[in-house]
Design an enzyme around this catalytic site. Sequence first.
Site: not given
Lengths: 767, 767
Positions: B358-359, B489, B601
Amino acid sequence: MNQDYIQPNEWSIIEKDFDYERVKSSESLFSIGNGAMGQRANFEEHYSGEKFQGSYIAGVYYPDKTRVGWWKNGYPEYFAKVLNAPNWIGINVFVNKEALDLNTCKMVKDFERELNMKEGWYKRSFIAEMPNGVEVSVSTTRFLSLTIDELGAIEYTLEVLNSDADVKLIPYLDSGIKNEDSNWDDKFWNTTNVSYKDDRAFIEAYTMKTNFATCTFMQAEAFLEGNRVAATKSEKSENLVSIEFQQALKKNQKVSLVKYGGYTVSRNHKTDNLVKAANTTLDQASKLGYETLLKKQKEAWAEIWEMSDITISGDVKAQQGIRFNIFQLNQTYLGTDSRLNIGPKGFTGEKYGGSTYWDTEAYCLPFYMATKNQTVAWNLLEYRYNHLEKAIENAEKLGFSNGAALYPMVTMNGEECHNEWEITFEEIHRNGAIAFAIYNYYRFTGDYSYIPEMGLEVLIGISRFWHQRANYSKKKKKYVILGVTGPNEYENNVNNNWYTNYLAKWCIQYTLEQLEKVKDGYLVDYDRIVAQTKLTKAETDLWSEVAENMFFPYSKKHEVFLQQDGFLDKELVKVDDLALSERPINQKWSWDRILRSPYIKQADILQGFYLFEDHFSNEELERHFDFYEPFTVHESSLSPCVHSIQAAKLGRMDQAYAFYLRTSRLDLDDYNKEVEEGLHITSMAGTWMSVVEGFGGMRVLDDKLHFTPRIPEQWKSYSFKINFRNRIIKVTVSAKESSFELTGKEEMSIRVNGQRVVLIPGKIVKV
Amino acid sequence: MNQDYIQPNEWSIIEKDFDYERVKSSESLFSIGNGAMGQRANFEEHYSGEKFQGSYIAGVYYPDKTRVGWWKNGYPEYFAKVLNAPNWIGINVFVNKEALDLNTCKMVKDFERELNMKEGWYKRSFIAEMPNGVEVSVSTTRFLSLTIDELGAIEYTLEVLNSDADVKLIPYLDSGIKNEDSNWDDKFWNTTNVSYKDDRAFIEAYTMKTNFATCTFMQAEAFLEGNRVAATKSEKSENLVSIEFQQALKKNQKVSLVKYGGYTVSRNHKTDNLVKAANTTLDQASKLGYETLLKKQKEAWAEIWEMSDITISGDVKAQQGIRFNIFQLNQTYLGTDSRLNIGPKGFTGEKYGGSTYWDTEAYCLPFYMATKNQTVAWNLLEYRYNHLEKAIENAEKLGFSNGAALYPMVTMNGEECHNEWEITFEEIHRNGAIAFAIYNYYRFTGDYSYIPEMGLEVLIGISRFWHQRANYSKKKKKYVILGVTGPNEYENNVNNNWYTNYLAKWCIQYTLEQLEKVKDGYLVDYDRIVAQTKLTKAETDLWSEVAENMFFPYSKKHEVFLQQDGFLDKELVKVDDLALSERPINQKWSWDRILRSPYIKQADILQGFYLFEDHFSNEELERHFDFYEPFTVHESSLSPCVHSIQAAKLGRMDQAYAFYLRTSRLDLDDYNKEVEEGLHITSMAGTWMSVVEGFGGMRVLDDKLHFTPRIPEQWKSYSFKINFRNRIIKVTVSAKESSFELTGKEEMSIRVNGQRVVLIPGKIVKV
């Protein structure tokens, strides 16, 4: 599920007709074991069809490299597995130079297998027409000796039916074995010496990495009409040794072979003494001879059955089922060695890898306590005490300190050897089962000595873990336990699993009570333990604070405790409203769908109600049963037994009986279509519990033995025996009455349906 | 972190001194690529020290078998990875029959690497004393051509310094290559033909399973003082072909080798035409010659920089950092082929396996939209449209129906190729990023055509997924989304991740709006799409119901949305109060501990505030920033950029600058001590965003370009260019003023700090 596969029989498992498709399933069902070793019911002669060759030695495992997608910190470096051991049962058979192989025969008839549970032997017989036209009749009987536990014996008889023929019988040993489920195709065995002398042969081999040394041995004697046939030759290669017997047979003549075999292992002998020890064992075997060994086998099993048998009259399948369960439990573990434990598949397969799960404490302990001498249960407890240091190391890897102990989910030697984070790291309720077993042992045996000697240290380690694992929620103003997996593995990483929180609270409070008790009565032990653990009042005060303020999710609307914080957000569609085509969900659904569904794999809150039933009223039990059971898919072999017990307690005998059947004939009827992988050994102890605790209503309350007998209407009567504090009570239940018979010297009082009943040795008391 | 490793320089990456320990890190940092292929900066000559040989061809991948502990239903059968391709750069060098190998030389001096970002070439030079005492001076320059994208070129020059010597240069091709991270040691390449002719050589090979056919080719020409040296011999074996040039050199004489090489691939040519295509490419190369090719390379890069350069004055390291990021993005993806995408490590390593995350949509798209022709962004969007069918299949595997689409977390060809259940099955917010990119494309380019042509079908599939994935909670009387992993995550399988729920709601509502818009303006497309998707009013009403009644966890006490239902139960210890020795937690803590901790994160709620900033006030942003940032450990490379943008928006320039440095020099300064595995390509687009959107404050609101320029006090000025709807605006910002320069024919109005500013082509407007 396959109800006509196994013939109904009270004492034997019988298969008729040869079915290529069922070879692997039958290999599991007809497995034999003697606590020290075990094997699947593989054919002695070569078989080229689909099979799963398996022979296992207790306590001999291999640290296979794990195989995971992405590594997580704290994962164990290896995944220990029960190790497939060298094959000692093999007998190659050639008739007119052609190999006998049931997979290639033109015709196979009169095929029959029998596993005689009463006497502890396995027999197979058949008539086959070989591709070369020779018809042979074969009969082979095999057992693993209970009296000499390194030894097995085979009597293999072959008759030629339609012509004269030249027959070769070639018994052999083979150490070129791999596990079916090897992760990396690594070699597991290193063979160091292959030798033969006269009618004996030996393979010395050790396991890679773990260095378990073994000697696989055999002795072979062939007979023609009662006369010894001399061996023609012996041969050996890198991993193989064989002794050949060649004999010309006339039509209708029989040749037979007696093969003794087995393993001597470095757990019991010095490594350089293994061949010598094997020779000693074979000397014993030869001296006794096959028939005497078989007779002793029958006697040894008779002794086991004398204490552990459950009879059910009026329902052959139920009778066969319960005996199969009891038989397999005794084949797997006899409790004589505290270094051993009870693997979920025993010696019948490789799945689940390791040997010890929380199944041992939560399911197996009650069976062994009630049907064996109490040292057996002690040994099971001592196993965990011996692993305390490793449990502390395991907790340290996960960031705990100060002697907090987290017992592994799966282990062979005390080290964790499973790696799914949601289980390894989060299914921490296992710690509670280990503490509960300490309580349960004392409750049942009345022997407190384990606690000051060993148990208290285990309890302290476990309480430290719970104290550190909980955290204070400012929002809830209570202590919470976040990110766990309960017994219901169909929910992962949930918050405040009621069962886990309840066990945590109980563990701490029980430990605190035992600290007081040991201080009062066993000061030397107390001082030793306090010195060693550096336990302080300040620390135990913190424990108390956590235990007293533990959070338990509760629904006012439904008047039930919630399995976890988020349970009521789920779409609460009952199992009955789920299309049959969607089940079992563990085969049909992706993991995320299972996780967000309300479906429960096995008893979770009800497991807690089972362990701590005296903490809750019957009304509470009923409410929780009615709330949760409709969402329970029982896709764990450990589920139906607890539900059977709870249903019986609620007087719902139809439901209790249905659950009972599901647990007792799980493997025989292959409910889950996977029996070929091996048997569900640990859940078999649950079957025993459903009879004794479920139908018999056996409990220990306030140091007294209680019964609340019930009987399913499908049964005429049933009976079982209990060794309660070295007194043997035989309980027989029919629809009309229950009778109790005490063996021993002194009278004792028990409670039946809440009423005091005095048992006098030798007299049958009817209620 | 290593601040003195790379020399500060505005246009080049320079390493001085040879360090055995840094060979692998430099191999990553000095990687070159041209969008069609790329390679790590491996030495041409043999190197026996620690290295990571890597050469990669865009779109050529291998479906490696996955490696997991326990299988879950729905997992993909394979784990696709970027495939390490045959090596074409190799040149073995022998001096007096001894191999030149920097690892064994007695002395290495004047070692220098330069990656010239302005001109797109990589040079390495050194002087070494070989074990045999011969001193050599080597200089080698390499580039991958932007003008002929199947071609690379090397000029390798060697001089003997202290004696006469016999020198052999042996350029070769090698297809005996394995991936560094192969799961099963499988062979990936099947070599079908190895050949040479005159000064050229070819290896034809295809990838196992995926059958990508390639021809790896080379042509080599050696020169002594400007004169061609004839090849001495050519040799080939199974996976190798080489051409040898032998030459006696006098002291201080130089021999040089020009090697052209590269790949022709079946993506672009017919399989049986690959050698012919390679010859054509080599003909072109020979005709142009090395110097002309290099000249064209410089011109091509000049053109890229013309549009995409960001200048920063007064801060060399910041300047170097941003150019490194822009350079690498352009080396990885040029946007000319909708079958390709942007892997997290580009062509610089193998980690993360697949190519597309998805970056691409969340981080890379804005960079490519603003610095390239808009077809590049279209191609990125079309990539997902082409994968719609596979996304629907993927959702079906997980139990969804009726055309619901779940795009894969990681993919090469549209199929999911990652298997951790908490990510593959649960990190479903990726679907939202793909929908958002469609919105973002239209917002920025003003080109609506993608939506009726392709985008609406994607949006319908995604909305169907969200509708089916949510369920109604009777308890909350709202729709909930259970069991997800958000962008953070470090929390898995949580309920009601705010970001995921918000995206789900937005996706549905945006889709409904587009349905209306397409119906109004593009009826033919509308009818086609409705017919194809069988979409009904009844269905979209159900979607609306879910979107309008979505649940969002909120804390009244803190006045913030909660990242997920259970966030406030956590022990809310801020990162600053965590011992440094505990960090990074992903290296120090076990997974369960991370999961139950409050540590984040990467931006999660703040990521949502970034995407939908016009839905929230500045006060809300500030409150959420202040609540969540203190718990954020930024252990994802995608975290600092979003935080830099948000901090800049809040006027917290010190914080914004600190986050900026962390994102822009992440690899150059090796913050995470892992640069040797490859570069963080996709997060580099985030660096660009932090300058343009963070400091420059660029936004598109109501079809207008807005700027709110800010400048860190460490900088004198900075500038960047934006291609907004085919008009180029150059923005220059200093502490004193901002200036805007428009290229094009028509004037346009923008907003600066909320005020309307009219830009006239060719005139610089200062604000």
